[in-house]
Design an enzyme around this catalytic site. Sequence first.
Site, short mmCIF file in Angstrom:
data_model
loop_
_atom_site.label_atom_id
_atom_site.label_comp_id
_atom_site.label_asym_id
_atom_site.label_seq_id
_atom_site.Cartn_x
_atom_site.Cartn_y
_atom_site.Cartn_z
N ASP A 89 57.51 97.79 35.29
CA ASP A 89 57.60 96.97 36.49
C ASP A 89 57.48 95.50 36.11
O ASP A 89 56.84 95.15 35.10
CB ASP A 89 56.51 97.33 37.48
CG ASP A 89 56.70 98.71 38.08
OD1 ASP A 89 57.85 99.19 38.11
OD2 ASP A 89 55.70 99.33 38.49
N TYR A 147 47.92 103.03 28.48
CA TYR A 147 47.83 101.83 29.30
C TYR A 147 46.38 101.36 29.39
O TYR A 147 45.45 102.16 29.32
CB TYR A 147 48.30 102.12 30.73
CG TYR A 147 49.75 102.50 30.89
CD1 TYR A 147 50.72 101.55 31.17
CD2 TYR A 147 50.14 103.84 30.77
CE1 TYR A 147 52.05 101.91 31.34
CE2 TYR A 147 51.47 104.21 30.93
CZ TYR A 147 52.42 103.24 31.21
OH TYR A 147 53.73 103.60 31.37
N ASP A 176 50.61 98.30 43.99
CA ASP A 176 50.13 97.24 43.09
C ASP A 176 50.06 95.95 43.90
O ASP A 176 50.21 95.97 45.12
CB ASP A 176 51.03 97.11 41.85
CG ASP A 176 52.49 96.80 42.20
OD1 ASP A 176 52.76 96.36 43.35
OD2 ASP A 176 53.37 97.00 41.34
N ARG A 230 50.18 103.44 38.91
CA ARG A 230 49.91 102.93 40.26
C ARG A 230 49.38 104.05 41.17
O ARG A 230 48.42 103.88 41.91
CB ARG A 230 51.19 102.36 40.87
CG ARG A 230 51.64 101.03 40.32
CD ARG A 230 52.93 100.60 40.99
NE ARG A 230 54.10 101.35 40.54
CZ ARG A 230 55.22 101.50 41.22
NH1 ARG A 230 55.32 100.97 42.44
NH2 ARG A 230 56.24 102.16 40.73
#
Length: 304
Positions: A38, A66, A80, A180
């Site tokens: 993203d 992550y 987000d 997310r």
Amino acid sequence: MNGIIPVHKPAGMTSHDVVYHLRKILQMKKIGHAGTLDPSVDGVLPIAVGRATKAIEFLQESGKIYTGEVTFGFATETEDLDGAVIAREPLMAPFTTTDIDNAMATLRGTITQIPPMYSAVKVNGRRLYDYARAGETVARPERQVTIYRFERTSEPLFDPATGTQKFKFVAEVSKGTYIRTLAVDLGAKLGVPSVMSQLTRRKAGGFMLDEAFTIEQLADKMATDHDLGDWVKTLNAALADYPQIELSDAEWSYAKDGVGLDATVAPGQPARFVSLRHGQVKAVYDWSNAKQKYRPYRTFSNED
């Protein structure tokens, strides 16, 4: 130029933007990325160039790591900070570290996720984000993903003025996992709205973030050396998760013409292997029960 370039995508740039810039820097069109990030997310983005674009699907199969931040107290339409706030429920008191850690533990292992509406998943031929932008709703497909690791890495910070609480985390996940959604699901476990407030991808396609190059570094390298040299990783690295078998002269004479190979080529190996010739990746073979042979699934080169 053929191979894989681990790129450090900055926040504020799309994955397509990275490809666009590299096409100009490398003066070539055959470039693709493995695993969209993203725009607000930074981190490692494997880029395939030349014949290596055929390996993108294999790069996407590998797990990812992550680091990021979750915030409790409000939720957004995109899950987000890029989207509009759709729910706000200020916390009257902070959750304890035990509360948070126990809730995170319930999300480890194989779980079911529903992709966010603002995602590239296709339903009836359209991306979910197209439905979302048009104000339409559609049933979203469930998917099974595996969360190998989901742990808190900082002390939670509570802001009594806003009624929010945030903390940092690390997550190691399988292909197809939406971090997310993991953040939102964590809030749901605790009974509050939540959002992923920051995210960095540390590993993708077998490459770590400290191995990745910025677009500026790549541009400077090309300007001075007119070549990226060993900054371009070989297909061997992209396919390192599969057994790699060096073919004999006789085996290669069949393989280069797309003829199936007998089971004796890779005895005791799983259904898929990578064929090598003089140490260079030539193709990926899959076992065919119907033919009782290894058949070429993806060929990269038939040259001797």
